[in-house]
Design a protein around this motif. Structure first.
Motif, short mmCIF file in Angstrom:
data_model
loop_
_atom_site.label_atom_id
_atom_site.label_comp_id
_atom_site.label_asym_id
_atom_site.label_seq_id
_atom_site.Cartn_x
_atom_site.Cartn_y
_atom_site.Cartn_z
N ALA A 91 40.35 36.37 53.33
CA ALA A 91 39.78 37.43 52.51
C ALA A 91 38.91 36.82 51.41
O ALA A 91 38.90 35.60 51.21
CB ALA A 91 40.88 38.29 51.89
N LEU A 92 38.22 37.67 50.69
CA LEU A 92 37.47 37.27 49.51
C LEU A 92 37.89 38.17 48.35
O LEU A 92 38.40 39.28 48.57
CB LEU A 92 35.96 37.40 49.75
N PRO A 93 37.68 37.71 47.11
CA PRO A 93 38.05 38.57 45.98
C PRO A 93 37.07 39.72 45.81
O PRO A 93 35.85 39.54 45.94
CB PRO A 93 38.02 37.61 44.79
N HIS A 94 37.60 40.88 45.52
CA HIS A 94 36.77 42.04 45.18
C HIS A 94 35.99 41.73 43.92
O HIS A 94 34.78 41.88 43.88
CB HIS A 94 37.69 43.25 45.00
N ARG A 95 36.68 41.33 42.92
CA ARG A 95 36.08 40.75 41.71
C ARG A 95 37.17 40.00 40.97
O ARG A 95 38.33 40.39 40.97
CB ARG A 95 35.43 41.80 40.82
N LEU A 96 36.78 38.91 40.32
CA LEU A 96 37.75 38.02 39.67
C LEU A 96 38.10 38.46 38.25
O LEU A 96 39.09 38.02 37.70
CB LEU A 96 37.21 36.58 39.66
N GLY A 97 37.28 39.33 37.68
CA GLY A 97 37.55 39.79 36.32
C GLY A 97 36.52 40.82 35.91
O GLY A 97 35.54 41.09 36.63
N LEU A 98 36.69 41.37 34.74
CA LEU A 98 35.82 42.44 34.28
C LEU A 98 34.40 41.96 33.97
O LEU A 98 33.47 42.76 33.92
CB LEU A 98 36.41 43.07 33.01
N GLY A 99 34.24 40.65 33.75
CA GLY A 99 32.95 40.16 33.29
C GLY A 99 31.96 39.80 34.37
O GLY A 99 30.84 39.39 34.04
N GLU A 100 32.31 39.96 35.65
CA GLU A 100 31.39 39.47 36.68
C GLU A 100 30.69 40.56 37.48
O GLU A 100 29.71 40.28 38.16
CB GLU A 100 32.12 38.53 37.64
N THR A 101 31.18 41.79 37.45
CA THR A 101 30.56 42.84 38.25
C THR A 101 30.45 44.13 37.44
O THR A 101 31.12 44.31 36.42
CB THR A 101 31.39 43.15 39.51
N LEU A 102 29.60 45.03 37.96
CA LEU A 102 29.46 46.37 37.38
C LEU A 102 30.16 47.35 38.31
O LEU A 102 29.68 47.64 39.42
CB LEU A 102 27.99 46.75 37.27
N LEU A 103 31.30 47.83 37.88
CA LEU A 103 32.06 48.81 38.66
C LEU A 103 32.44 49.94 37.71
O LEU A 103 33.28 49.76 36.82
CB LEU A 103 33.30 48.17 39.27
N VAL A 104 31.82 51.10 37.89
CA VAL A 104 32.01 52.24 37.01
C VAL A 104 33.09 53.14 37.59
O VAL A 104 32.94 53.68 38.70
CB VAL A 104 30.70 53.03 36.81
N PHE A 105 34.17 53.31 36.84
CA PHE A 105 35.26 54.19 37.24
C PHE A 105 35.09 55.56 36.57
O PHE A 105 34.37 55.69 35.55
CB PHE A 105 36.60 53.59 36.81
N GLU A 164 32.65 54.31 41.50
CA GLU A 164 33.76 54.87 42.26
C GLU A 164 33.61 56.38 42.39
O GLU A 164 33.20 57.06 41.43
CB GLU A 164 35.09 54.52 41.60
N ALA A 165 33.96 56.90 43.56
CA ALA A 165 33.88 58.34 43.81
C ALA A 165 35.05 58.77 44.66
O ALA A 165 35.63 57.98 45.41
CB ALA A 165 32.56 58.67 44.51
#
Length: 287
Positions: free
Chosen positions: A152-166, A198-199
């Motif tokens: 597998a691969l990580p979805h994201r390693l922490g809050l500082g590396e991707t833009l994911l709006v909940f 996210e939706a």
């Protein structure tokens, strides 16, 4: 390929210090301190190895010597030896449980991950398995290396590396501005980042796309709904990234993969049962 996750010397020493910071009283009382000893750890079932390199480092830090070990990411059959070592009894006895606890958890996660990845790829060869950051505190590196070892691969390693709006982010945006306006105000400062929103419904997905989303992460949506939603969104937005998250586990991963998403996002692999390992300690002839 062996995952090259970084573990510091302080990490290894901290694990040892949790279990045996001062004295192994039993070994001392039985006068086993310097007796030449050999250790082997064997798997009782088929497993995918993980964190064997760190287990070898534990041995070294305790004063033992590793003879050989199976590299992380290697699939091995039942009764195969994961690691062999030798050294004075006090060193191997101090390292024993620290190593076993690490390997049982890591190999358990890696094995479950490899099983899910195989199942998903059989259902949809291009669908990826991504693991979340929803693991117990303090084990990020172990969880990461274990998941990588299983494919597998990580979805994201922490809050500082991707833009994911909940939805929780959107709930805090004041009524005077919209999500689209907030993002547009950043100009090109986020041009290297893909925006995922996210939706939970098809309508909120379309609203997110209108706000500038490069991808939609569907949360806790039944695969029967995703079948049609993914097809409709693919028809309208061919370059859109689609992810499925929430409640995905070994029993339904293949079904979700067939919905047409690009990746599955799961936390379930961290809760898998530990690998069943056997530890043998035997006297070794002095050289």
């Amino acid at each position: 390929m062996t995952p090259s996750v970084f573990f510091s010397t302080a990490d290894i020493d901290a694990w040892i210090a949790e279990d045996a910071p001062l004295l192994d009283l039993t070994s001392h009382a039985l006068e086993l301190d310097t007796q030449p000893t050999r250790l082997s750890i064997t798997c009782r079932d088929d497993v995918t190895a993980a964190c064997t390199e760190e287990a070898a480092r534990i041995l070294t830090h305790c004063g033992g010597h590793t003879l050989n070990f199976v590299a992380s990411g290697t699939a091995i059959t039942a009764d195969h030896c994961l690691i062999r070592a030798e050294g004075p009894a006090h060193a191997l006895l101090r390292a024993w449980k620290v190593m076993q606890n690490l390997l049982e958890y890591a190999c358990g996660v890696a094995t479950a991950t490899a099983t899910m990845v195989t199942s998903v790829h059989q259902a949809a060869p291009d669908c990826a398995v991504l693991t979340t950051r929803k693991h117990p505190p303090g084990i990020k590196r172990i969880a990461l290396k274990s998941a990588l070892s299983g494919g597998a691969l990580p979805h994201r390693l922490g809050l500082g590396e991707t833009l994911l709006v909940f939805p929780q982010h959107q709930a805090l945006i004041c009524e005077q501005t919209t999500l689209r306006e907030r993002l547009a105000a950043q100009g090109n400062r986020l041009c290297e980042k893909k925006l995922i929103i996210e939706a939970e419904t098809l309508d909120t997905a379309r609203t997110a796309i209108a706000a500038g989303a490069d991808g939609i992460q569907f949360d806790k949506v039944a695969p029967e709904k995703l079948d049609s939603w993914c097809q409709r969104l693919r028809d309208d937005y061919p370059g859109l990234t689609l992810l499925a998250a929430g409640g995905i586990h070994s029993g339904n991963a293949a079904r979700y993969a067939r919905c047409g998403v690009d990746a599955l996002v799961t936390s379930s692999l961290y809760q898998t049962p530990p690998a069943d390992l056997s530890v043998q300690l035997t006297p070794a002839a002095e050289s």
